[in-house]
Design a protein around this motif. Sequence first.
Motif, PDB file in Angstrom:
ATOM      1  N   GLN A  30       7.146  -2.348 -13.802  1.00  0.00           N
ATOM      2  CA  GLN A  30       6.314  -3.543 -13.947  1.00  0.00           C
ATOM      3  C   GLN A  30       4.873  -3.174 -14.276  1.00  0.00           C
ATOM      4  N   TRP A  31       4.672  -2.057 -14.940  1.00  0.00           N
ATOM      5  CA  TRP A  31       3.322  -1.528 -15.079  1.00  0.00           C
ATOM      6  C   TRP A  31       2.364  -2.453 -15.817  1.00  0.00           C
ATOM      7  N   LYS A  32       2.848  -3.210 -16.791  1.00  0.00           N
ATOM      8  CA  LYS A  32       1.938  -4.089 -17.536  1.00  0.00           C
ATOM      9  C   LYS A  32       1.407  -5.210 -16.650  1.00  0.00           C
ATOM     10  N   ARG A  33       2.291  -5.806 -15.887  1.00  0.00           N
ATOM     11  CA  ARG A  33       1.872  -6.879 -14.979  1.00  0.00           C
ATOM     12  C   ARG A  33       0.963  -6.324 -13.886  1.00  0.00           C
ATOM     13  N   ALA A  34       1.340  -5.170 -13.339  1.00  0.00           N
ATOM     14  CA  ALA A  34       0.510  -4.529 -12.319  1.00  0.00           C
ATOM     15  C   ALA A  34      -0.865  -4.180 -12.889  1.00  0.00           C
ATOM     16  N   ALA A  35      -0.903  -3.697 -14.117  1.00  0.00           N
ATOM     17  CA  ALA A  35      -2.168  -3.314 -14.746  1.00  0.00           C
ATOM     18  C   ALA A  35      -3.119  -4.492 -14.868  1.00  0.00           C
ATOM     19  N   VAL A  36      -2.594  -5.652 -15.206  1.00  0.00           N
ATOM     20  CA  VAL A  36      -3.447  -6.840 -15.321  1.00  0.00           C
ATOM     21  C   VAL A  36      -4.104  -7.140 -13.975  1.00  0.00           C
ATOM     22  N   TRP A  37      -3.337  -7.067 -12.892  1.00  0.00           N
ATOM     23  CA  TRP A  37      -3.881  -7.347 -11.562  1.00  0.00           C
ATOM     24  C   TRP A  37      -4.840  -6.257 -11.120  1.00  0.00           C
ATOM     25  N   LEU A  38      -4.527  -5.008 -11.433  1.00  0.00           N
ATOM     26  CA  LEU A  38      -5.438  -3.925 -11.074  1.00  0.00           C
ATOM     27  C   LEU A  38      -6.756  -4.061 -11.838  1.00  0.00           C
ATOM     28  N   LEU A  39      -6.678  -4.398 -13.108  1.00  0.00           N
ATOM     29  CA  LEU A  39      -7.889  -4.588 -13.914  1.00  0.00           C
ATOM     30  C   LEU A  39      -8.693  -5.800 -13.457  1.00  0.00           C
ATOM     31  N   ALA A  40      -8.019  -6.762 -12.825  1.00  0.00           N
ATOM     32  CA  ALA A  40      -8.719  -7.940 -12.299  1.00  0.00           C
ATOM     33  C   ALA A  40      -9.698  -7.559 -11.192  1.00  0.00           C
ATOM     34  N   GLY A  41      -9.579  -6.347 -10.698  1.00  0.00           N
ATOM     35  CA  GLY A  41     -10.540  -5.853  -9.709  1.00  0.00           C
ATOM     36  C   GLY A  41     -11.965  -5.854 -10.240  1.00  0.00           C
ATOM     37  N   ALA A  78      -7.304  -5.303   3.321  1.00  0.00           N
ATOM     38  CA  ALA A  78      -6.341  -6.251   3.901  1.00  0.00           C
ATOM     39  C   ALA A  78      -5.480  -6.892   2.813  1.00  0.00           C
ATOM     40  N   LEU A  79      -6.041  -7.092   1.622  1.00  0.00           N
ATOM     41  CA  LEU A  79      -5.266  -7.677   0.519  1.00  0.00           C
ATOM     42  C   LEU A  79      -4.138  -6.773   0.053  1.00  0.00           C
ATOM     43  N   THR A  80      -4.212  -5.489   0.356  1.00  0.00           N
ATOM     44  CA  THR A  80      -3.135  -4.579  -0.063  1.00  0.00           C
ATOM     45  C   THR A  80      -1.900  -4.704   0.830  1.00  0.00           C
ATOM     46  N   LEU A  81      -2.029  -5.349   1.983  1.00  0.00           N
ATOM     47  CA  LEU A  81      -0.908  -5.429   2.919  1.00  0.00           C
ATOM     48  C   LEU A  81       0.169  -6.430   2.502  1.00  0.00           C
ATOM     49  N   PRO A  82      -0.163  -7.680   2.189  1.00  0.00           N
ATOM     50  CA  PRO A  82       0.898  -8.595   1.737  1.00  0.00           C
ATOM     51  C   PRO A  82       1.374  -8.209   0.330  1.00  0.00           C
ATOM     52  N   ARG A  83       2.645  -8.258   0.128  1.00  0.00           N
ATOM     53  CA  ARG A  83       3.211  -7.898  -1.184  1.00  0.00           C
ATOM     54  C   ARG A  83       2.615  -8.751  -2.315  1.00  0.00           C
ATOM     55  N   ARG A  84       2.369 -10.009  -2.024  1.00  0.00           N
ATOM     56  CA  ARG A  84       1.891 -10.955  -3.037  1.00  0.00           C
ATOM     57  C   ARG A  84       0.499 -10.607  -3.586  1.00  0.00           C
ATOM     58  N   THR A  85      -0.359  -9.995  -2.757  1.00  0.00           N
ATOM     59  CA  THR A  85      -1.724  -9.668  -3.184  1.00  0.00           C
ATOM     60  C   THR A  85      -1.969  -8.167  -3.312  1.00  0.00           C
ATOM     61  N   GLY A  89      -5.491  -6.331  -4.476  1.00  0.00           N
ATOM     62  CA  GLY A  89      -6.212  -5.551  -3.468  1.00  0.00           C
ATOM     63  C   GLY A  89      -6.370  -4.094  -3.878  1.00  0.00           C
ATOM     64  N   THR A  90      -5.320  -3.544  -4.449  1.00  0.00           N
ATOM     65  CA  THR A  90      -5.383  -2.158  -4.927  1.00  0.00           C
ATOM     66  C   THR A  90      -6.403  -2.033  -6.052  1.00  0.00           C
ATOM     67  N   LEU A  92      -9.039  -3.874  -6.523  1.00  0.00           N
ATOM     68  CA  LEU A  92     -10.369  -3.980  -5.926  1.00  0.00           C
ATOM     69  C   LEU A  92     -10.785  -2.668  -5.276  1.00  0.00           C
ATOM     70  N   LEU A  93      -9.863  -2.022  -4.570  1.00  0.00           N
ATOM     71  CA  LEU A  93     -10.183  -0.750  -3.919  1.00  0.00           C
ATOM     72  C   LEU A  93     -10.413   0.366  -4.939  1.00  0.00           C
ATOM     73  N   ILE A  94      -9.653   0.364  -6.030  1.00  0.00           N
ATOM     74  CA  ILE A  94      -9.889   1.333  -7.100  1.00  0.00           C
ATOM     75  C   ILE A  94     -11.292   1.131  -7.662  1.00  0.00           C
ATOM     76  N   HIS A  95     -11.652  -0.111  -7.888  1.00  0.00           N
ATOM     77  CA  HIS A  95     -12.981  -0.422  -8.422  1.00  0.00           C
ATOM     78  C   HIS A  95     -14.071   0.096  -7.484  1.00  0.00           C
ATOM     79  N   ILE A  96     -13.921  -0.171  -6.195  1.00  0.00           N
ATOM     80  CA  ILE A  96     -14.901   0.280  -5.206  1.00  0.00           C
ATOM     81  C   ILE A  96     -14.953   1.806  -5.166  1.00  0.00           C
ATOM     82  N   ALA A  97     -13.800   2.463  -5.214  1.00  0.00           N
ATOM     83  CA  ALA A  97     -13.763   3.932  -5.185  1.00  0.00           C
ATOM     84  C   ALA A  97     -14.508   4.510  -6.386  1.00  0.00           C
ATOM     85  N   LEU A  98     -14.287   3.929  -7.561  1.00  0.00           N
ATOM     86  CA  LEU A  98     -14.981   4.407  -8.762  1.00  0.00           C
ATOM     87  C   LEU A  98     -16.486   4.161  -8.668  1.00  0.00           C
ATOM     88  N   ASP A  99     -16.878   3.034  -8.113  1.00  0.00           N
ATOM     89  CA  ASP A  99     -18.301   2.757  -7.924  1.00  0.00           C
ATOM     90  C   ASP A  99     -18.921   3.732  -6.918  1.00  0.00           C
TER      91      ASP A  99
END
Length: 106
Positions: A30-41, A78-85, A89-90, A92-99
């Motif tokens: 599901q990498w394309k769908r996951a990528a959209v959500w990860l980029l939404a960070g 906390a957003l990384t815990l529920p499957r739906r978010t 959440g991931t 957002l955390l990637i974005h923060i880590a890069l910053d």
Amino acid sequence: MSELEPRAVIHLLLHVAVPLAVARLCWPAQWKRAAVWLLAGWLIDLDHLLADPVYAPGRCSIGFHPLHTWPAILAYGALTLPRRTRWFGTGLLIHIALDWIDCLLM
């Protein structure tokens, strides 16, 4: 508008490349769908619009902008815990880590 320094260009490129790589490696089916959500960070950078100036090359985002503070970061975790978010959440955390890495390099 002034020219971006190399560190800033690399930082921006990593904000695209890292989420794409994580999506491809962690969720290959599901990498394309996951990528959209990860980029939404990147949405958390909307808080930069509250700063004056909006872009300051030597300013560390962590702790300065409202969506880059520790309470917000805990909420992203906390957003990384529920499957739906989890993907968002991931991202957002990637974005923060890069910053944070960018702040260390300043």
